[in-house]
Design a protein around this motif. Structure first.
Motif, PDB file in Angstrom:
ATOM      1  N   MET C  52      69.235  86.889  96.653  1.00 38.87           N
ATOM      2  CA  MET C  52      70.283  87.369  97.553  1.00 38.87           C
ATOM      3  C   MET C  52      69.752  88.530  98.388  1.00 38.87           C
ATOM      4  O   MET C  52      70.205  89.664  98.258  1.00 38.87           O
ATOM      5  N   PRO C  53      68.809  88.250  99.286  1.00 38.59           N
ATOM      6  CA  PRO C  53      68.224  89.325 100.083  1.00 38.59           C
ATOM      7  C   PRO C  53      69.245  89.882 101.092  1.00 38.59           C
ATOM      8  O   PRO C  53      70.244  89.226 101.403  1.00 38.59           O
ATOM      9  N   GLY C  54      68.976  91.051 101.574  1.00 38.46           N
ATOM     10  CA  GLY C  54      69.849  91.682 102.568  1.00 38.46           C
ATOM     11  C   GLY C  54      69.968  90.875 103.836  1.00 38.46           C
ATOM     12  O   GLY C  54      71.001  90.868 104.489  1.00 38.46           O
ATOM     13  N   GLN C  55      68.881  90.202 104.204  1.00 41.07           N
ATOM     14  CA  GLN C  55      68.924  89.247 105.310  1.00 41.07           C
ATOM     15  C   GLN C  55      67.902  88.169 104.997  1.00 41.07           C
ATOM     16  O   GLN C  55      67.089  88.331 104.083  1.00 41.07           O
ATOM     17  N   PRO C  56      67.954  87.027 105.715  1.00 39.31           N
ATOM     18  CA  PRO C  56      67.065  85.928 105.319  1.00 39.31           C
ATOM     19  C   PRO C  56      65.604  86.361 105.294  1.00 39.31           C
ATOM     20  O   PRO C  56      65.126  87.028 106.218  1.00 39.31           O
ATOM     21  N   ARG C  57      64.909  86.015 104.220  1.00 40.11           N
ATOM     22  CA  ARG C  57      63.454  86.219 104.080  1.00 40.11           C
ATOM     23  C   ARG C  57      62.857  84.849 103.845  1.00 40.11           C
ATOM     24  O   ARG C  57      62.780  84.392 102.709  1.00 40.11           O
TER      25      ARG C  57
END
Lengths: 383, 383, 383, 383
Positions: C52-57
Motif C-alpha cells: 500500500m504505497p503512498g503512490q503507485p510504485r
C-alpha cells in the motif's frame, strides 16, 4: 400575506349518459356531476375510453404535403415577408389536419420549410428546443452555430442541439429552401422551454463560407474523437453529416446484400441512423433521424412504431401507404406517420428519376422520447 | 392500390396583423395566408411567441383542492356509481382550471381520489401508464399487483409500474379513499398507450389480507437485493414503501440537523425521495415521488422547476404560495405547481395538528421525463 | 465423500525486524511468526509498505526497444520458426526488464512484433483476450476476423474484441511485420481467460484480398450506424481504423490551432482516441488506443497517469523522457511508461524524417480498466 | 539532456525444447533465443500454453482456514504487537498456498483477521483500496469513517469505499476480532494505489459509541434516499448493513419458497447481495458481497464463476467441496474458491448449531471487476 385566494370559473362540463358501463342515469347522478363540475373534477368512468385506449389512437392524421406546393408558397413568402428579429425565421410549418390548425406535423414534432433570399440573415438566437436542418436541394446557405459557419448542401443533415446559439445567412445569388425539424410541440407539452435572443449581426469572420465547418474538422472521422473536446453530451458535437457519407453507407449496405451478407434491414431496404459520436445514442435527446434507400420495385413490410415520424422524399418516386391512406410521392414531398399506424413504401422508378431508380427517404421521429421512458414498441407485419 | 388520396378540410386559420415584428399588411399577404390555410401550413412568425416563450409559461394554473370537498363527492359517488368492468375504477380526477375541463391535474399528470366501498372489487387490468397510490387516511384495501396482495395504510406509497396486472379489493367494513397518480396526460400526448382487460374475478388466494406483500418480503431491506430476482428494470419491484420507514427517515434528517450535521435540504426542511432499488433512479420511468417534512414555523425558500408537481398535505397545516396564488392547507388538501412557477410553503401549526406541529407533504412530479431528455432545470430563490 | 483434506507445505516466510514501526523483537514474536507461517498467514504490519504505497510504485521499468533490433530478430524467426497450430503465431513479445523475464510489456499489457512470410497462414483461433494490430510499415497481410478479410496497411489500427474468431494470411511476395497489443497479463491476473482453436484452413473466399473489409463498409462513416447491426457491445464492430482518417484528424487539429481555435490538447500536440461506434467508449473493454502528433520543436508537458502505456513511434524522431530515463527514438521504436511515472516527448526533426517533421506516436494503455473501477487519475505538470 | 540511456541486465531465460508444436531444435534457434534474451523479448510459441489456457487455470489453490486457529494467533498478536502508525492495523492476512507466500487470499483479494484490544485505537488513514469489515462474533468496536462512528456487531457488513478516512477504536472491555476484505492484490497489479496518513488521534466526539451511525440514519431505509446527499457514486454511502436486515431477508426468501413462490436461487438456498443505494450496483467498485443461507440437509449445485471468492461461515456447519478439495466447516472458518473451480456446499446441522440448523455463509468476490470488463462467466452444473 396579501395574495388572495381567488375563485375560478370551472371549464368542466360533464354529461351523464345511458350506457351499459355508466352509472344509472338519475337526478342524483346529475347532481353529483354538477358537484364535480363546480369542484373542478372529472370522473374516470366517463373519460377512460378516450384517455386509455387499448392501443394508440393518434390525434394526428396521416398526410402528405407536396414539395412543389410548399416551395411555391415559400417563394412567395420570400417576396412578402422579411426575415428579422421578432419573427426570427422565414419558416412555414406543416399543420397536421388532425391537430386543430396548430403548427404541429405530429403531436410532438415540428417540420417546416425555411427559405432565405440572397443576402438574407436570420438573426442569432438559442432555445432549449432541439433542431436540425435537412437539405433536399440547393446550397449557398451557412448556418452559424456557436460562431462556427456550417455549409448546407443537398443531402446534408445538420443537427443543432438545444441551447446552441445559431444564425443563418445566404451567401449565394439564389434563394435557398430546406426543412427544419424541431421538438417544439413536445416541449410545449412538457413546458421546459427557454429562449434567448442573440446578436442581431454576425461578426465578419462568422460570415465566412468554408467548405467544412470546424465541427466537422474535429469530429467527422469514423470512430475517432478529439481528446481535447471529448466529453459526454446528450446532443451531438458533429454539426453536419455530409451526403457523401450517407450515400456511401447506403450503397454499401445494398452491395453487401447482393454479395450475400447482412447489411440491409430487409431485402432491398438499406437504413442508416445518425448518431452522436460522444454517446452513440440518437443525435438529439428527443429526435431520431434516419435515412432509407429502397431499391426500385421493392415494397417494404408494413411497420408500426409507438411515436410519430415525418418523412421527406430525397430522391426517386414511389407510393406510400400509411394505414388507410396512400399517396404517390416524389422528390421533396413530405408525409407524416402517426403513432402505431403501419407504414409501407413502394419504390416505383419513373423516367425522371436518377439512374439508380431507388427511392431515398429521410425520416425523423420522437423515438428517443418513447425509448428513454420505456414506451417504445414496434411491430413489423408480414407484407 | 385502391386506397384513395382523400382531401381534408383544413382547420388552419391565420390572421395577418399590423405589428412591428409582422410582415406588412397587404392584400398579397392575405392571399398568401389563404394559401397557407389551404395547404395546411402555419408560419413561424405568427406563432413563435406562444410556441417558444423566453421561459416556460404553463398552460396550467396553480390551484388547490380541499380534501373535505373531494371526500364528500367521492362518498356520494360510492352511493351512486358502481365499480365494474368498463368504468374500471371509482376514481375522480382533478381537472386543472387552465386545461379546458380535461381530467388533467397538470399538462402531464393525472391525480384522482379513488374510493372503494366495503366489499367492492375493482376489476383487474393493466396499461402502459405508470401509476401509484398514496394513502392519506384509512386502511382495509389491498391492491393486488401481479397476484400479490399489497396492504394499503395511512402514509404508504404504492407504486405500480406500467403493464403490471392489478386489481383492488376492500376487505374492511368501511369505505376507503386514497389518491391515484398517473402519467395519463403525458402518455396521451406521446401516444404510446396500451391497455388490456384482465380477469373479472380474483382467485381466492389473491383476496388474502397479509400484513406485508411478497414484494416487500423480497425487496424492503436497505441495500439488500434478492439475487434470484435482481435484474435492471425501469419500474421498481418494491410495491409498497411503508409509512414507518418514510417517517423514520424524515425524523432522522431533522435530528441530524439539530446535532449540527447535514441531512435536510434547507433549515427545517427534510426531504426524501422514493427510488427504485434495481436502478437507483426514480421509482417510475415518468414520475418522481418525494416526501417533505417542514418544521413548525419554517418557510421554505421559493423554488422553481421545469415540469409540474402535485402535492398532498399528509399532516399539519400551513400556507402555500405558488406564484401569485396563496392558500391555507391542511390534512388531505391537494395543490398543483405548474412549470417554472415558484413554490414556497410555510408550516403553521394549528391546535388540531399532531404533536410535532410539522407540515408533512407528499409530492409527485414529471421530473424524470424532463431530466432524461435534458430539459430539467431548477432554481431556488432567496427567501 | 472420498475427497481428502490434504495438507500443504506453506510457502510463507516471515522475518521479524528491529524497526521503529515493527513489534519488539522477542522470542515470543519469532514463535508467533512461525505460527503464522504454519497457518498460511502474513501480517499487514510487515508487508504494508510494499502493498500500500503512498503512490503507485510500478514493478515495471521504463524501457525502449529499437525497431531495427526487433525486426532483425523477427526476420531471423521467419527463417527458423514455422507458423502453425500449437504455437499459433510468430509473435515475439516485449519483456519488461522489471517483470522477471515474463512476456509482459507492462504489468497488464502484452506487446509483440508479429511476422508473416509470404504465403504464411496463421491458423484460426479465438480467445477472451482483447487484441489489436497496428501497422508501422508494409502491407500485404489480411487479418480474417469472423470470416471478414481485413486489409492491413501502414498506419492502420485494427482492433479485435475478445472471442472473435481470427486468422491472418500474407498474400504478398514479401514478409510483413506489425505489432500486436493484448491484455494477456491483465487477464492472467484476473483469470477469466478462455481460448478455442478454430479451423486450420480458411475457406477460399476468406482468402480474398479486398481493399475494404465488410466491417468498414458497414461502420466506417462518421456518426452513421447500420440499423440492422446496431446493438450495444463492449468491443467495437469497426475492425479497421484507416490511416487516412487518423492522419486527417490530426492534421485538422493542428490547423485549427494555427487558426486560433481549440483542437489540440496542448500547443503543438494533436491527440485522437479510437472509439467504439456503438458505445462511444474505448475501442476495447480493457484497452485504450490513441494517436499523438507532436510538431517539430514541441516538447510535451510531463504527464502522469495511473496504469501503464506502450508507445510506438510511427514517424519522425525525438527524445522521450520517462521518469529518470531518457532515449532518442525514431520510426518503429517502442517504449513503455509505467504507472504514475511522468512522460514527456520532444519532437526533433532529423534530415531523414518526412516533410512535416512532426513526431507521430501510437499509444495504447490499460486506462479503461482503471477508469471503470474508479482508479484512474492523471496529472499534467508544468513543463 | 543529462539523463543517460542505461543498460539493463536481462531477466529473460529461454529454453528451446524438442516438441511437436515447437520450432526444430537447431544451433540457429538457440542463437535466436540468446538474441531474444539479450533484447528483452519472449516468443509467444514458448509461452502460450501458460498464458492463454483453454479455460482459467488459477494460480491460487482452494484452501480452508480454521477460525479457531486464526483467533488463537490473533489473540497472541494482541499480546505482542501494538497497534500504531506505520504498521497501521493489527491485521493478519490469509496467504493462499498457491501464491508464493504473499498475503493474498486469491490473486485479486485480501482477507485478514483484524484484532483490537480494549482501549486500542487503530490510527486514521485512507487509501484507494476498497475495503469492508464483516463481523462473525463480538462487538464493542466502532469504525470511524469520515468522522462518523459506526458500530460493529455480529452479522454486520461494513463497506468502506476507497479514499474515505477511517480509524477504529475498541470501546469495550474485551478484545474484538473481525475480518477485513480488500482489493489490495488487484490494485497491486494494476498499480493505481494511493495511501495517505490521517490524524493520530480522533476527536472526542468521534469516540462516541452511538447505536447507529449517521450514515445509517441517512441511508438505511428501503428505497428511500436523502435528497440532500443523493448523487451517483461508485462506492456506497451506507456504511453498515445490519444483521437484522440480512437475517430477515434470508428468512423471507425461504418462507416464500415454502409458500410456493420464487425467492431462493435454488431449493433450500437463499441468497442476498449487498448493493449501493445510489447506483444499485455492487457495494464497492471492485468487490461483490453476498450472504447465503442453506437449509439443513441441502447441498447446493456445483457452480463455477470466473474470478475468485472468499467465504466465511457465519453460522451452522457443513461440508464444502471446491474442485478436488473438500473440508468440513463450522462457525468462523474461511475458505477460498479460485476462478472457474466448481464449489458446492452441504449444510449438515450439528448438535452445537443454532436452532434453525441452516448454514449461513458470507461471501465476497471480485465479480464487479470481471463483469465491468466483459469477462464474467458462470455455469451451474447438475448436482
Amino acid at each position: 400575506m396579501s395574495k388572495a385566494e381567488t375563485t375560478v370559473t370551472s371549464p368542466v362540463r360533464l354529461a351523464a349518459e345511458e350506457q351499459a358501463d355508466q352509472p344509472p342515469l338519475t337526478p342524483e347522478l346529475e347532481e353529483l356531476y354538477r358537484g364535480f363540475e363546480k369542484a373542478l373534477l372529472v370522473p374516470l368512468w366517463t373519460s377512460i375510453g378516450d384517455l386509455m385506449p387499448g392501443q394508440p389512437r393518434s390525434q394526428a392524421t396521416a398526410h402528405r404535403w407536396r414539395w412543389s406546393e410548399l416551395l411555391e408558397l415559400a417563394d412567395r413568402s420570400g417576396d412578402l415577408v422579411p426575415v428579422g428579429r421578432g419573427g426570427e425565421r422565414r419558416a412555414i410549418a406543416l399543420a397536421n389536419p388532425g391537430l386543430g390548425g396548430r403548427p404541429c406535423a405530429t403531436p410532438t414534432l415540428w417540420a417546416a420549410i425555411q427559405y432565405l433570399m440572397p443576402g438574407d440573415d436570420a438573426p442569432e438566437h438559442r432555445h432549449t428546443q432541439n433542431a436540425f436542418r435537412f437539405v433536399v436541394e440547393g446550397e449557398g446557405v451557412w448556418t452559424v452555430v456557436e460562431q462556427d459557419p456550417v455549409p448546407m448542401r443537398r443531402g446534408d443533415f445538420l443537427p443543432q442541439p438545444g441551447m446552441h446559439w445559431h444564425a443563418h445567412h445566404n451567401a449565394a445569388a439564389k434563394p435557398m429552401a430546406w426543412i427544419d425539424g424541431l421538438d417544439i410541440p413536445f416541449q410545449y407539452q412538457v413546458e421546459g422551454q427557454f429562449f434567448d435572443f442573440g446578436r442581431d449581426k454576425l461578426y465578419e469572420e462568422e460570415r465566412a463560407t468554408p467548405q467544412r465547418s470546424r465541427s466537422e474538422r474535429l469530429w467527422a472521422y469514423p470512430g475517432l474523437v478529439p481528446v481535447s473536446q471529448f466529453q459526454p453530451k446528450q446532443g451531438t458535437p458533429l454539426l453536419r453529416y455530409r451526403w457523401e457519407d450517407t450515400d456511401a453507407a447506403l450503397t454499401a449496405q445494398l452491395e453487401l446484400e447482393r454479395e450475400g451478407y447482412t447489411g440491409t434491414v430487409e431485402p432491398g431496404h438499406a437504413l442508416v441512423r445518425y448518431t452522436n459520436p460522444v454517446s452513440s445514442g440518437d443525435v438529439l435527446p428527443t429526435i431520431r433521424a434516419q435515412f432509407h434507400r429502397i431499391t426500385a420495385g421493392t415494397e417494404t413490410a408494413p411497420r408500426r412504431e409507438t411515436g410519430s415520424s415525418v418523412y421527406q422524399v430525397f430522391d426517386g418516386s414511389g407510393r406510400v401507404t400509411v394505414g388507410a391512406s396512400s399517396w404517390s410521392v416524389s422528390r421533396g414531398d413530405l408525409f407524416v406517420v402517426p403513432s402505431w399506424v403501419p407504414v409501407s413504401v413502394r419504390s416505383e422508378a419513373s423516367s425522371s428519376d436518377s439512374d439508380s431508380g431507388a427511392l431515398d427517404l429521410f425520416q425523423f421521429s420522437d423515438a428517443p422520447v418513447l425509448a428513454k421512458l420505456n414506451l417504445f414498441r414496434s411491430r413489423t407485419e408480414e407484407s
